[in-house]
Structures are given as structure tokens and as C-alpha cells.
Design a protein around this motif. Sequence first.
Motif, PDB file in Angstrom:
ATOM      1  N   VAL A 159       0.843  -1.201   0.000  1.00  0.00           N
ATOM      2  CA  VAL A 159       0.000   0.000   0.000  1.00  0.00           C
ATOM      3  C   VAL A 159       0.877   1.250   0.000  1.00  0.00           C
ATOM      4  CG1 VAL A 159      -1.720   1.314   1.296  1.00  0.00           C
ATOM      5  CG2 VAL A 159      -1.919  -1.177   1.133  1.00  0.00           C
ATOM      6  N   PHE A 160       1.910   1.254   0.834  1.00  0.00           N
ATOM      7  CA  PHE A 160       2.780   2.431   0.908  1.00  0.00           C
ATOM      8  C   PHE A 160       3.624   2.589  -0.351  1.00  0.00           C
ATOM      9  CE2 PHE A 160       1.623   1.881   5.311  1.00  0.00           C
ATOM     10  CZ  PHE A 160       1.350   3.185   5.687  1.00  0.00           C
ATOM     11  N   VAL A 161       4.045   1.496  -0.949  1.00  0.00           N
ATOM     12  CA  VAL A 161       4.763   1.580  -2.221  1.00  0.00           C
ATOM     13  C   VAL A 161       3.831   2.162  -3.290  1.00  0.00           C
ATOM     14  CG1 VAL A 161       5.834   0.237  -4.071  1.00  0.00           C
ATOM     15  CG2 VAL A 161       6.406  -0.251  -1.688  1.00  0.00           C
ATOM     16  N   GLY A 162       2.590   1.685  -3.300  1.00  0.00           N
ATOM     17  CA  GLY A 162       1.610   2.219  -4.245  1.00  0.00           C
ATOM     18  C   GLY A 162       1.358   3.706  -4.035  1.00  0.00           C
ATOM     19  N   LEU A 163       1.246   4.125  -2.774  1.00  0.00           N
ATOM     20  CA  LEU A 163       1.058   5.548  -2.489  1.00  0.00           C
ATOM     21  C   LEU A 163       2.251   6.375  -2.949  1.00  0.00           C
ATOM     22  CD1 LEU A 163      -0.547   5.427   1.071  1.00  0.00           C
ATOM     23  CD2 LEU A 163      -1.609   6.275  -1.025  1.00  0.00           C
ATOM     24  N   ALA A 164       3.458   5.851  -2.731  1.00  0.00           N
ATOM     25  CA  ALA A 164       4.660   6.566  -3.168  1.00  0.00           C
ATOM     26  C   ALA A 164       4.687   6.691  -4.690  1.00  0.00           C
ATOM     27  CB  ALA A 164       5.914   5.855  -2.659  1.00  0.00           C
ATOM     28  N   LEU A 165       4.356   5.610  -5.387  1.00  0.00           N
ATOM     29  CA  LEU A 165       4.327   5.653  -6.853  1.00  0.00           C
ATOM     30  C   LEU A 165       3.263   6.628  -7.358  1.00  0.00           C
ATOM     31  CD1 LEU A 165       4.805   1.865  -7.690  1.00  0.00           C
ATOM     32  CD2 LEU A 165       6.473   3.717  -7.994  1.00  0.00           C
ATOM     33  N   LEU A 166       2.079   6.552  -6.771  1.00  0.00           N
ATOM     34  CA  LEU A 166       1.000   7.454  -7.169  1.00  0.00           C
ATOM     35  C   LEU A 166       1.382   8.899  -6.907  1.00  0.00           C
ATOM     36  CD1 LEU A 166      -1.896   7.841  -8.204  1.00  0.00           C
ATOM     37  CD2 LEU A 166      -2.677   7.544  -5.841  1.00  0.00           C
ATOM     38  N   SER A 167       2.016   9.164  -5.777  1.00  0.00           N
ATOM     39  CA  SER A 167       2.456  10.521  -5.463  1.00  0.00           C
ATOM     40  C   SER A 167       3.492  11.015  -6.461  1.00  0.00           C
ATOM     41  CB  SER A 167       3.043  10.569  -4.051  1.00  0.00           C
ATOM     42  OG  SER A 167       2.063  10.243  -3.107  1.00  0.00           O
ATOM     43  N   GLY A 168       4.428  10.162  -6.831  1.00  0.00           N
ATOM     44  CA  GLY A 168       5.440  10.544  -7.804  1.00  0.00           C
ATOM     45  C   GLY A 168       4.843  10.854  -9.167  1.00  0.00           C
ATOM     46  N   VAL A 169       3.923  10.020  -9.614  1.00  0.00           N
ATOM     47  CA  VAL A 169       3.263  10.243 -10.895  1.00  0.00           C
ATOM     48  C   VAL A 169       2.446  11.535 -10.851  1.00  0.00           C
ATOM     49  CG1 VAL A 169       1.448   9.360 -12.434  1.00  0.00           C
ATOM     50  CG2 VAL A 169       3.227   7.823 -11.576  1.00  0.00           C
ATOM     51  N   THR A 170       1.745  11.769  -9.753  1.00  0.00           N
ATOM     52  CA  THR A 170       0.950  12.987  -9.605  1.00  0.00           C
ATOM     53  C   THR A 170       1.838  14.219  -9.609  1.00  0.00           C
ATOM     54  OG1 THR A 170      -0.723  11.780  -8.352  1.00  0.00           O
ATOM     55  CG2 THR A 170      -0.744  14.171  -8.153  1.00  0.00           C
ATOM     56  N   LEU A 171       2.943  14.174  -8.871  1.00  0.00           N
ATOM     57  CA  LEU A 171       3.871  15.301  -8.839  1.00  0.00           C
ATOM     58  C   LEU A 171       4.433  15.589 -10.231  1.00  0.00           C
ATOM     59  CD1 LEU A 171       5.463  17.424  -7.247  1.00  0.00           C
ATOM     60  CD2 LEU A 171       7.187  15.657  -6.819  1.00  0.00           C
ATOM     61  N   ALA A 172       4.834  14.543 -10.949  1.00  0.00           N
ATOM     62  CA  ALA A 172       5.368  14.729 -12.297  1.00  0.00           C
ATOM     63  C   ALA A 172       4.309  15.313 -13.236  1.00  0.00           C
ATOM     64  CB  ALA A 172       5.895  13.405 -12.841  1.00  0.00           C
ATOM     65  N   ALA A 173       3.080  14.802 -13.150  1.00  0.00           N
ATOM     66  CA  ALA A 173       2.005  15.309 -14.008  1.00  0.00           C
ATOM     67  C   ALA A 173       1.707  16.773 -13.709  1.00  0.00           C
ATOM     68  CB  ALA A 173       0.740  14.466 -13.823  1.00  0.00           C
ATOM     69  N   CYS A 174       1.702  17.137 -12.433  1.00  0.00           N
ATOM     70  CA  CYS A 174       1.449  18.532 -12.068  1.00  0.00           C
ATOM     71  C   CYS A 174       2.573  19.441 -12.544  1.00  0.00           C
ATOM     72  CB  CYS A 174       1.279  18.659 -10.550  1.00  0.00           C
ATOM     73  SG  CYS A 174      -0.277  17.985  -9.963  1.00  0.00           S
ATOM     74  N   ALA A 175       3.800  18.974 -12.428  1.00  0.00           N
ATOM     75  CA  ALA A 175       4.941  19.784 -12.858  1.00  0.00           C
ATOM     76  C   ALA A 175       4.892  20.043 -14.357  1.00  0.00           C
ATOM     77  CB  ALA A 175       6.247  19.095 -12.481  1.00  0.00           C
TER      78      ALA A 175
END
Length: 167
Positions: free
Chosen positions: A72-88
Motif C-alpha cells: 500500500v505504501f509503495v503504491g502511495l509513493a508511486l501514485l504521489s510521484g506520478v501525480t507530482l510529475a504530471a502537475c509539474a
Amino acid sequence: APDPASLVTFRALQGAGGAFGLVIAHACVRDRYTGAAAARVFSSLMLVSGLAPVLAPLAGAQVLRLGDWRTVFVGLALLSGVTLAACAVAFPESLPPGGAAGRGADTALLRSRALLGYAAVNALVFAAMFAYIAGSPFALQHIHGMSAQQFGVVFAVNAFGLGAALR
């Protein structure tokens, strides 16, 4: 986390990261909209934010089918990274050039007894909600024997019912 201090530190960072998203979204709406248009966008933002407590346990329960709690935490980290990249990449600066002039902190608000009273009540409501969020997995899964998937469904139904009752 190898020890309780690390766990608390990492969870605090996770909480701050989660809070940043909502604060930044509100700032972007404030930067781009005024009046009735801002009210409509804020309403839509709150609707989307309100879906998170409904969908998160359901999604987490499905992730648990793939692995243990670490997944779950690995998934959250991946989702956060993808979201941050998309926002940037996808979101330009929302504040128009020179738009920050005159937007300093209004200390008069901090002296308002009415505002502080409302803020205290709001903080207590959120504290109660987070106590429920933190305690319900233990109560429903360990005491009542629900699986993670059953808990996700019950939690989602409850969150939906609370949201509907408050409308």
C-alpha cells in the motif's frame, strides 16, 4: 520503519504531503477565480475531496490482494510521484504576474474571536473524524473479523451515508 521515531517522522511527512495537495488546489482556485465562479469551483473541489474517504479504503483493500501492508505504501509513493510529475508538466503557475501584491497575512483574522471559535470547532470535528478513521479498521477487522475488502465496502458505505446526511 525501523523504530517508532522513524514511523512518526515518515507519517508526519506523509500527512504534510497530503495536506499540501489540498492547500495548493485551494490556492489555485483563489488565484484564478472570483465570486460565483470561485464558489462553483470550490464546490467541485470539495466534492472530489469528499470522495477520497470513500474510495481510499476500497482501493487499499484491492492493493492488499497484491501484497502486504508495505505494498500500500509503495503504491502511495508511486501514485504521489506520478501525480507530482504530471502537475509539474501539466499545470502552469496559477497566480498571474504581479497578482501577489496586497495578499499578505491578515493578522486581524487571527484576532477574531468568532473565527477562532469556528476554527476550533472545525478542528475538533476533524479530530473526531480522524479518530474514527484511525480506529475503525481495528474495530471492524480485529474485533468483528471483517476482511480488508469487507472493511473497505463498509467504510465506503458509511462515508457515503455521512456525506449524504450532511448535504
